[in-house]
Write a protein that holds these residues in place. Structure first.
Motif, PDB file in Angstrom:
ATOM      1  N   HIS A  95      26.526  86.229 -23.898  1.00  0.00           N
ATOM      2  CA  HIS A  95      27.371  87.411 -24.063  1.00  0.00           C
ATOM      3  C   HIS A  95      28.756  87.202 -23.463  1.00  0.00           C
ATOM      4  CE1 HIS A  95      26.028  88.200 -19.915  1.00  0.00           C
ATOM      5  NE2 HIS A  95      27.010  89.090 -19.813  1.00  0.00           N
ATOM      6  N   GLU A  96      28.848  86.392 -22.399  1.00  0.00           N
ATOM      7  CA  GLU A  96      30.151  86.154 -21.790  1.00  0.00           C
ATOM      8  C   GLU A  96      31.055  85.365 -22.738  1.00  0.00           C
ATOM      9  OE1 GLU A  96      29.002  85.960 -17.071  1.00  0.00           O
ATOM     10  OE2 GLU A  96      28.574  84.214 -18.319  1.00  0.00           O
ATOM     11  N   VAL A  97      30.497  84.320 -23.353  1.00  0.00           N
ATOM     12  CA  VAL A  97      31.280  83.506 -24.285  1.00  0.00           C
ATOM     13  C   VAL A  97      31.663  84.333 -25.506  1.00  0.00           C
ATOM     14  CG1 VAL A  97      31.280  81.438 -25.727  1.00  0.00           C
ATOM     15  CG2 VAL A  97      30.145  81.398 -23.495  1.00  0.00           C
ATOM     16  N   ALA A  98      30.675  85.029 -26.090  1.00  0.00           N
ATOM     17  CA  ALA A  98      30.930  85.789 -27.317  1.00  0.00           C
ATOM     18  C   ALA A  98      31.922  86.913 -27.087  1.00  0.00           C
ATOM     19  CB  ALA A  98      29.618  86.345 -27.857  1.00  0.00           C
ATOM     20  N   GLN A  99      31.756  87.673 -26.000  1.00  0.00           N
ATOM     21  CA  GLN A  99      32.595  88.855 -25.796  1.00  0.00           C
ATOM     22  C   GLN A  99      33.980  88.516 -25.265  1.00  0.00           C
ATOM     23  OE1 GLN A  99      30.184  91.593 -23.489  1.00  0.00           O
ATOM     24  NE2 GLN A  99      29.049  92.243 -25.316  1.00  0.00           N
ATOM     25  N   ARG A 100      34.174  87.292 -24.778  1.00  0.00           N
ATOM     26  CA  ARG A 100      35.547  86.872 -24.450  1.00  0.00           C
ATOM     27  C   ARG A 100      36.389  86.794 -25.711  1.00  0.00           C
ATOM     28  NH1 ARG A 100      33.558  83.210 -20.243  1.00  0.00           N
ATOM     29  NH2 ARG A 100      33.450  81.511 -21.757  1.00  0.00           N
ATOM     30  N   ILE A 101      35.754  86.421 -26.813  1.00  0.00           N
ATOM     31  CA  ILE A 101      36.468  86.290 -28.087  1.00  0.00           C
ATOM     32  C   ILE A 101      36.410  87.591 -28.875  1.00  0.00           C
ATOM     33  CG2 ILE A 101      36.620  84.970 -30.240  1.00  0.00           C
ATOM     34  CD1 ILE A 101      35.071  82.728 -28.740  1.00  0.00           C
ATOM     35  N   ALA A 102      35.236  88.219 -28.910  1.00  0.00           N
ATOM     36  CA  ALA A 102      35.028  89.456 -29.673  1.00  0.00           C
ATOM     37  C   ALA A 102      34.290  90.448 -28.782  1.00  0.00           C
ATOM     38  CB  ALA A 102      34.226  89.169 -30.945  1.00  0.00           C
ATOM     39  N   PRO A 103      35.005  91.313 -28.067  1.00  0.00           N
ATOM     40  CA  PRO A 103      34.351  92.235 -27.134  1.00  0.00           C
ATOM     41  C   PRO A 103      33.292  93.118 -27.786  1.00  0.00           C
ATOM     42  CG  PRO A 103      36.719  92.211 -26.774  1.00  0.00           C
ATOM     43  CD  PRO A 103      36.477  91.439 -28.037  1.00  0.00           C
ATOM     44  N   GLU A 104      33.374  93.306 -29.112  1.00  0.00           N
ATOM     45  CA  GLU A 104      32.396  94.168 -29.796  1.00  0.00           C
ATOM     46  C   GLU A 104      31.078  93.463 -30.092  1.00  0.00           C
ATOM     47  OE1 GLU A 104      34.755  92.181 -33.167  1.00  0.00           O
ATOM     48  OE2 GLU A 104      35.032  92.767 -31.062  1.00  0.00           O
ATOM     49  N   ALA A 105      30.953  92.185 -29.730  1.00  0.00           N
ATOM     50  CA  ALA A 105      29.726  91.437 -30.012  1.00  0.00           C
ATOM     51  C   ALA A 105      28.528  92.080 -29.319  1.00  0.00           C
ATOM     52  CB  ALA A 105      29.878  89.989 -29.573  1.00  0.00           C
ATOM     53  N   ARG A 106      27.375  91.998 -29.988  1.00  0.00           N
ATOM     54  CA  ARG A 106      26.132  92.574 -29.477  1.00  0.00           C
ATOM     55  C   ARG A 106      25.120  91.445 -29.288  1.00  0.00           C
ATOM     56  NH1 ARG A 106      26.590  98.089 -30.283  1.00  0.00           N
ATOM     57  NH2 ARG A 106      24.358  98.521 -30.144  1.00  0.00           N
ATOM     58  N   ILE A 107      24.469  91.443 -28.134  1.00  0.00           N
ATOM     59  CA  ILE A 107      23.583  90.339 -27.767  1.00  0.00           C
ATOM     60  C   ILE A 107      22.261  90.898 -27.265  1.00  0.00           C
ATOM     61  CG2 ILE A 107      23.225  88.408 -26.169  1.00  0.00           C
ATOM     62  CD1 ILE A 107      26.755  89.580 -26.942  1.00  0.00           C
ATOM     63  N   VAL A 108      21.164  90.336 -27.742  1.00  0.00           N
ATOM     64  CA  VAL A 108      19.841  90.633 -27.204  1.00  0.00           C
ATOM     65  C   VAL A 108      19.275  89.340 -26.624  1.00  0.00           C
ATOM     66  CG1 VAL A 108      17.459  91.255 -27.743  1.00  0.00           C
ATOM     67  CG2 VAL A 108      19.345  92.580 -28.704  1.00  0.00           C
ATOM     68  N   TYR A 109      18.920  89.386 -25.354  1.00  0.00           N
ATOM     69  CA  TYR A 109      18.253  88.273 -24.688  1.00  0.00           C
ATOM     70  C   TYR A 109      16.752  88.529 -24.680  1.00  0.00           C
ATOM     71  CZ  TYR A 109      22.809  86.925 -22.698  1.00  0.00           C
ATOM     72  OH  TYR A 109      24.111  86.529 -22.513  1.00  0.00           O
ATOM     73  N   VAL A 110      15.984  87.459 -24.852  1.00  0.00           N
ATOM     74  CA  VAL A 110      14.526  87.572 -24.855  1.00  0.00           C
ATOM     75  C   VAL A 110      13.952  86.520 -23.920  1.00  0.00           C
ATOM     76  CG1 VAL A 110      12.419  87.488 -26.245  1.00  0.00           C
ATOM     77  CG2 VAL A 110      14.548  88.351 -27.258  1.00  0.00           C
ATOM     78  N   ASP A 111      13.071  86.944 -23.030  1.00  0.00           N
ATOM     79  CA  ASP A 111      12.338  86.008 -22.175  1.00  0.00           C
ATOM     80  C   ASP A 111      11.098  86.735 -21.682  1.00  0.00           C
ATOM     81  OD1 ASP A 111      11.668  83.899 -20.214  1.00  0.00           O
ATOM     82  OD2 ASP A 111      13.735  83.255 -20.543  1.00  0.00           O
ATOM     83  N   ASN A 112      10.103  85.990 -21.251  1.00  0.00           N
ATOM     84  CA  ASN A 112       8.912  86.623 -20.688  1.00  0.00           C
ATOM     85  C   ASN A 112       8.660  86.145 -19.266  1.00  0.00           C
ATOM     86  OD1 ASN A 112       8.079  84.018 -21.265  1.00  0.00           O
ATOM     87  ND2 ASN A 112       6.016  84.618 -21.918  1.00  0.00           N
ATOM     88  N   ASP A 113       9.726  85.720 -18.603  1.00  0.00           N
ATOM     89  CA  ASP A 113       9.649  85.248 -17.228  1.00  0.00           C
ATOM     90  C   ASP A 113      10.048  86.378 -16.289  1.00  0.00           C
ATOM     91  OD1 ASP A 113       9.887  84.031 -14.782  1.00  0.00           O
ATOM     92  OD2 ASP A 113      11.205  82.428 -15.449  1.00  0.00           O
TER      93      ASP A 113
END
Length: 271
Positions: A95-113
């Protein structure tokens, strides 16, 4: 969605076994992070004693992810990301990389830890124009992953599926391929698949170290051949230069000449 001015409080730690080394925490240790325990440092040091190059692999993998995300946002116009097998937050999260370029980017992270869940505050720290979310789910249950991701992402719009060093944690190769196929089948034309994983056939010392780690009682991570990694992209259109050692994937201008390592990756578009 989270406002950067008021990040959510930390999630409670739960079910964290600090007596057994964990791959996500060892990886964090190799990246220079602090979210690990003495047992992870001991396992990491034992690994690097056999194969010091693992630190280069870990950092090259992270740099590959950064370059992938940059390409997807800046050149492919992607604004939605489903990042499965997130691992512990470090520098340059998706999300940091994506939103530096496009602040409107939407990110879902998935983990089971549960360790990652405890640090979800860092993962949920979004630009106000966009959104981030964390899903507690297992990659081997694609339907559950997609159902939860749809609460934040519009899965009728092109989405980038990120599988960074996660498929090696599925011991059965055919099951790993099935997971990729089922996830990509749910995404529309114009979506992308990014995969990078440890590879066999490049460095025998790396393979020896990984085999010893897998025999130690820790959760195994299976190195795969370049052909097996490439097959994850069957039916998709590979972005140049294809599936290559990760330092060779669109290196930054002016960076040192890349060297082959036992970590291959690629990026491909769904037609």
């Amino acid at each position: 969605m989270s406002d950067p001015a008021t990040p959510p409080g930390p999630a409670p730690l739960q079910k964290i076994d600090t007596s057994v080394p964990h791959s996500a925490r060892i990886w964090n240790y190799w990246l220079g992070g602090k979210d690990n325990y003495p047992v992870d440092e001991e396992a990491g040091d034992a690994y690097t004693a056999v194969f010091p190059g693992i630190v280069t692999i870990a950092r090259s993998s992270r740099a590959f992810l950064r370059r992938n995300i940059t390409y997807l946002v800046a050149e492919a116009g992607i604004r939605q990301f489903l990042d499965i097998g997130t691992g512990l937050p470090t520098a340059d999260n998706t999300h940091e990389v994506a939103q530096r370029i496009a602040p409107e980017a939407r990110i879902v992270y998935v983990d089971n830890d549960p360790m990652v869940l405890a640090h979800a505050r860092a993962l949920l720290y979004s630009a106000p124009e966009g959104a981030t979310a964390y899903v507690d789910a297992d990659v081997r249950d694609p339907e559950r992953v997609l159902e939860a991701a749809a609460r934040t992402l519009d899965l009728d719009r092109p989405t980038a599926l990120i599988l960074s060093n996660i498929l090696g944690h599925i011991p059965d190769y055919e099951q790993a391929r099935s997971v990729v196929t089922r996830l990509m089948a749910a995404l529309p034309s114009g979506s992308y698949l990014s995969v990078n994983d440890g590879s066999r056939g490049i460095d025998p010392v790396f393979e020896q170290a990984q085999d010893a780690y897998n025999a130690s009682g820790a959760a195994p991570y299976i190195l795969r051949t370049v052909e097996e990694i490439t097959a994850y992209f069957d039916g998709l259109e590979l972005v140049e230069p294809g599936v290559v050692p990760v330092p060779f994937w669109r290196p930054d201008p002016g960076s040192p000449a890349p060297q082959p390592i036992g970590e291959h990756g690629g990026l491909a578009r769904k037609p």
